[in-house]
Enzyme design. Sequence first.
Site, PDB file in Angstrom:
ATOM      1  N   LYS A  79       0.860  -1.194   0.000  1.00  0.00           N
ATOM      2  CA  LYS A  79       0.000   0.000   0.000  1.00  0.00           C
ATOM      3  C   LYS A  79       0.894   1.241   0.000  1.00  0.00           C
ATOM      4  CE  LYS A  79      -3.883   1.746   2.861  1.00  0.00           C
ATOM      5  NZ  LYS A  79      -4.650   1.454   4.098  1.00  0.00           N
ATOM      6  N   SER A 154      -9.532   1.265   3.225  1.00  0.00           N
ATOM      7  CA  SER A 154      -8.723   2.116   2.364  1.00  0.00           C
ATOM      8  C   SER A 154      -7.695   1.375   1.510  1.00  0.00           C
ATOM      9  CB  SER A 154      -7.966   3.146   3.216  1.00  0.00           C
ATOM     10  OG  SER A 154      -7.085   2.521   4.113  1.00  0.00           O
ATOM     11  N   SER A 178      -9.566  -1.222   7.237  1.00  0.00           N
ATOM     12  CA  SER A 178      -9.029  -0.932   5.900  1.00  0.00           C
ATOM     13  C   SER A 178      -8.298  -2.078   5.212  1.00  0.00           C
ATOM     14  CB  SER A 178      -8.106   0.288   5.954  1.00  0.00           C
ATOM     15  OG  SER A 178      -8.862   1.458   6.062  1.00  0.00           O
TER      16      SER A 178
END
Lengths: 452, 52
Positions: A79, A154, A178
Amino acid sequence: MTMLDLSITDLSARLASREISSSDVTDACLARIAGDNGRFNAFITVLADQARADARRADVETAAGRRRGPLHGVPISLKDLIGLEGVPTTAASGVLRHYVPAADATVAARLREAGAIFLGKCNLHEFAFGTTSEDSAFGPVRNPRDPTRSAGGSSGGSAAAVVTGMGFASIGTDTGGSIRIPSAVCGCVGLKPTSGELPCDGIIPLSPTLDHVGPLARTVADAWLLFQVMAGDPNPRPLPVARVPPPSLRLGLLRPYFMDVLEDVVGDRFGIELGRLAKAGIAVADRAVRHASDIATIYLHLQLPEASSYHAPMLEARPDLYTPPVRQRLELGRYVLAEDYARARVGAEVLRREVDAALEGVDALVLPTVPITAQPIGSAALTIDGQAYPVRGLMLRLTQLFDITGHPAISLPCGRPAGSLPVGLQLVGRRGRTGDLLSLAATVEAVMAQQA
Amino acid sequence: VEAWLRAAVEDAERRGLPELKPLLEGMAQSTIALRAADWNDTVPPSREPDDE
């Protein structure tokens, strides 16, 4: 099945036997990214040259009999909140468009040391502050099962990458869900370990007391390998999958609040899979968390001011570089009073004790991961049983509790009927016993796979 | 909470952020719920600064 569909466990065996080279599999991943990233927008940065060079080095080491462990030569992604030396780390924000860390985050360094190949940095909801991965300076992530829909967030780019073969796993972060939310709505495995188990240094924070880092993967066994490596063991043994026979397991089904608001397809699919687990001999008993209706209130009063504290200087200097929804929520956090933050801290401890109590007499808690399936990009609300709910609140509804309390939680694909949107089944274990949760999850995964 | 909300909305408008008003109103409802929660009985009562 192509080599891009393999689990890490299977790929690692083929890499070790030199049936497949890391260079070949890395090239295949990069070709998949080149072909598909335009549709899903999963990557912000692709490290093609570096990945190829690292893969060649991994192959040389394998040929010389120097395999570092099961991740040796395995291509994965991170990420774009997780620092990587010399590589832009944007947090999907215009604010950090030119930020280049001088060192790897600790978890990235451990993965690198274990031989993992970094394909690139994945798109996300700006600063991890959202559940849809739509508010990003690089455009929205699109769901691999239906590109008109959100990939969740996310860590949406990470989930999309894992599901589409753009790498064998990804590392995400989880502050309110997330990792687990995008895993559930895209159809992969996502693990949030116990709070504090994996180091978050070198990762751009959202809310330090709630932040966790963890893997998104295709199987529980793969999540175990990544978790162990990030915990500091470069050469972990495989997860003992068959260690826990189903009839010896007891699950606690969280009912009031947690099962009250579910999209029909989620409730139906979860009920079917729970029935299958029961048929395999797993005992299921009802459990409750007394203050469940206060979860969102406590979460807001912790998460908002912590996030605003980190962002205050940037909000003053360049507010125009944030996406408007993220900027507004960060500004909102600046108005939370210290006394209310302190009340929320007490509430968090109350919830922690109540989840501990709910786990008494059972091996894990079970509940859906997200009450709804992936929503069309741009939708802010939906109606369930005649009542309108904000998408953001629904997405967080079943996951944020365990970020508050720190209990380990994992999302597994909950059935895979052809043509339907993915649904997640969530298992929650005892604090500090993430390994036990993963062993149990592997048993649940195997039962669901046998009977699907 | 009512006084906090009034002051927060005024401040947000002064700072050119009138769009925060509905978010602040939602937050106020959440804060009312937080303060009404029964676990607050376990929190020591706040003291005046002169008590220090």
